[in-house]
Design a protein around this motif. Structure first.
Motif, short mmCIF file in Angstrom:
data_model
loop_
_atom_site.label_atom_id
_atom_site.label_comp_id
_atom_site.label_asym_id
_atom_site.label_seq_id
_atom_site.Cartn_x
_atom_site.Cartn_y
_atom_site.Cartn_z
N LEU A 265 0.91 -1.27 0.19
CA LEU A 265 0.07 0.13 -0.11
C LEU A 265 0.89 1.21 -0.07
O LEU A 265 0.62 2.16 -0.69
CB LEU A 265 -0.92 0.05 1.31
CG LEU A 265 -1.94 -0.88 1.42
CD1 LEU A 265 -2.62 -0.99 2.40
CD2 LEU A 265 -3.27 -0.50 0.13
N LYS A 266 1.92 1.35 0.91
CA LYS A 266 2.85 2.58 0.93
C LYS A 266 3.49 2.60 -0.35
O LYS A 266 3.65 3.89 -0.75
CB LYS A 266 3.61 2.27 1.95
CG LYS A 266 3.24 2.35 3.36
CD LYS A 266 4.20 2.34 4.58
CE LYS A 266 3.41 2.39 6.18
NZ LYS A 266 4.40 2.23 7.01
N ASN A 268 2.70 1.81 -3.50
CA ASN A 268 1.71 2.03 -4.50
C ASN A 268 1.12 3.19 -4.48
O ASN A 268 0.17 3.70 -5.27
CB ASN A 268 0.87 0.80 -4.78
CG ASN A 268 1.73 -0.32 -5.27
OD1 ASN A 268 2.83 -0.13 -6.03
ND2 ASN A 268 1.25 -1.76 -4.85
N GLN A 269 1.00 3.74 -3.19
CA GLN A 269 0.12 4.95 -2.91
C GLN A 269 0.61 6.23 -3.87
O GLN A 269 -0.52 6.92 -4.45
CB GLN A 269 0.46 5.54 -1.35
CG GLN A 269 -0.65 6.53 -1.01
CD GLN A 269 -0.37 6.73 0.44
OE1 GLN A 269 0.68 6.75 0.89
NE2 GLN A 269 -1.48 7.55 1.02
N LYS A 270 1.53 6.50 -4.25
CA LYS A 270 2.31 7.45 -5.17
C LYS A 270 1.60 7.16 -6.53
O LYS A 270 0.94 8.06 -7.16
CB LYS A 270 3.70 7.91 -5.30
CG LYS A 270 3.81 9.05 -6.12
CD LYS A 270 5.41 9.29 -5.82
CE LYS A 270 5.84 10.60 -6.61
NZ LYS A 270 7.30 10.75 -6.58
N ALA A 272 -0.91 5.13 -7.15
CA ALA A 272 -2.29 5.34 -7.26
C ALA A 272 -3.02 6.51 -7.01
O ALA A 272 -4.01 6.92 -7.87
CB ALA A 272 -2.81 4.54 -5.99
N GLN A 273 -2.36 7.66 -6.51
CA GLN A 273 -2.84 8.79 -6.23
C GLN A 273 -2.63 9.71 -8.02
O GLN A 273 -3.62 10.28 -8.29
CB GLN A 273 -2.18 9.77 -5.45
CG GLN A 273 -2.40 9.43 -4.14
CD GLN A 273 -3.66 9.56 -3.41
OE1 GLN A 273 -4.43 10.49 -4.17
NE2 GLN A 273 -4.19 8.96 -2.44
N TYR A 315 -2.17 -3.00 -7.70
CA TYR A 315 -1.98 -3.62 -6.34
C TYR A 315 -2.19 -5.30 -6.39
O TYR A 315 -2.40 -5.91 -5.05
CB TYR A 315 -3.18 -3.29 -5.46
CG TYR A 315 -3.06 -1.65 -4.81
CD1 TYR A 315 -2.02 -1.47 -4.04
CD2 TYR A 315 -3.89 -0.70 -5.32
CE1 TYR A 315 -1.92 -0.35 -3.32
CE2 TYR A 315 -3.44 0.63 -4.88
CZ TYR A 315 -2.60 0.73 -3.93
OH TYR A 315 -2.58 2.36 -3.36
#
Length: 324
Positions: A265-266, A268-270, A272-273, A315
């Motif tokens: 999650l951490k 891929n967060q960038k 994903a945003q 993800y």
């Protein structure tokens, strides 16, 4: 027919083992993740291997100088672990095989651990958490009334779901009425989630005072008084040993997978945003140029569906259009 079906159904521990091995074989990780979590994966794989081979681990845990090493030596009926009058003989966790025949298990490993009061509080918490993860049963050894340090460590173990047996050592140093007072005091200080823990009284290395012919007083070693604990362990592990192995393996697998998901999650967060921003812009542009409400709805739905599919790929989830 019903009885035959029931007898062919695997037991709970066996089902756990089958499902856990299936999950591990299907667990997909990237090369980067395998490198990043190599230590955690090794611990998990070791636990699953011990589950498959039915090799259980029991650790003696507690403050320095309470007689953890002496207790394990008494169970082994030979001196394997170092004992000394000087505190802190055990600096690293050490282990030895307990030569006992217990139903459902191929071997039992006894583990000696460092004293929890020799290290700083943060390191002490990490030690308790590590012991909770890597052994299947804990003998929490006391030699008097329970202290604040011991209560804190006990709380970590109990909250982790680790089976704990409180073991009061050096019972030979008290008179019977004094011993009952100590036991009562320990019980009264235990937190609510620890009230039902078993408490066994032992004397791992008792000594008897002898008056010498020259008038000097000497103490001589006596046989250990651990029979109650020894019998309890045999019965308990015979009944629950396989299940303890399975539960600890499932707990380790769950902890590893939660850690893995959080890292993903951490990471891929960038990305994903960025995806969400692009699709939001695209959707807003489509709404602005479409004069009809139904076209706005259809275009927005298609855009949202495409976004969900792209996020799923990001993800590592396999999702098709209808599910999206």
């Amino acid at each position: 027919k019903g009885n035959k079906l029931m007898t062919s159904t695997p037991r709970t521990a066996e089902r756990c083992k089958l499902l856990l091995n299936e999950w591990r074989n299907k667990l997909v990780t990237t090369k980067r993740e395998r490198s990043l979590f190599s230590g955690e994966l090794k611990i998990l794989d070791n636990q699953i291997q011990r589950l498959n081979k039915k090799r259980l681990r029991v650790a003696a845990f507690g403050r320095v100088g309470v007689g953890k090493s002496s207790l394990l030596n008494a169970l082994l009926e030979k001196t394997i672990f170092t004992t000394d009058v000087a505190h802190g003989c055990t600096r690293l966790a050490k282990s030895a095989s307990w030569d006992q025949s217990v139903k459902g298990l191929t071997s039992i490993e006894l583990v000696d651990t460092p004293g929890i009061d020799e290290i700083a509080s943060k390191a002490r918490a990490r030690l308790a958490a590590r012991i909770a993860l890597q052994v299947d049963l804990v003998l929490f050894v006391l030699d008097s009334d329970i202290t604040r340090i011991e209560l804190d460590a006990l709380e970590i173990l109990v909250k982790s779901g680790k089976p704990v047996v409180l073991t009061l050592n050096r019972s030979d140093q008290w008179q019977p009425d004094e011993l009952q007072e100590v036991i009562h005091s320990i019980r009264s200080r235990l937190p609510e989630n620890s009230q039902n823990l078993d408490l066994k009284v032992v004397a791992a290395a008792p000594r008897k005072v002898q008056l010498q012919p020259n008038g000097l007083v000497r103490s001589e070693p006596c046989p250990p008084k651990i029979q109650l604990l020894q019998n309890y362990l045999k019965l308990f592990l015979s009944a629950q040993g396989e299940l303890l192995l399975a539960l600890n393996s499932l707990r380790q697998a769950d902890l590893f997978y939660q850690t893995l998901k959080l890292a993903r999650l951490k990471r891929n967060q960038k990305d994903a945003q960025g995806l969400i921003g692009k699709f939001a812009t695209l959707k807003a542009s489509g709404v602005a140029v479409n004069p009809l409400l139904m076209l706005d709805f259809a275009g927005g739905l298609a855009c949202d569906t495409a976004l969900v599919i792209q996020l799923s790929k990001l993800y590592g989830l396999h999702m098709r259009g209808h599910a999206a």
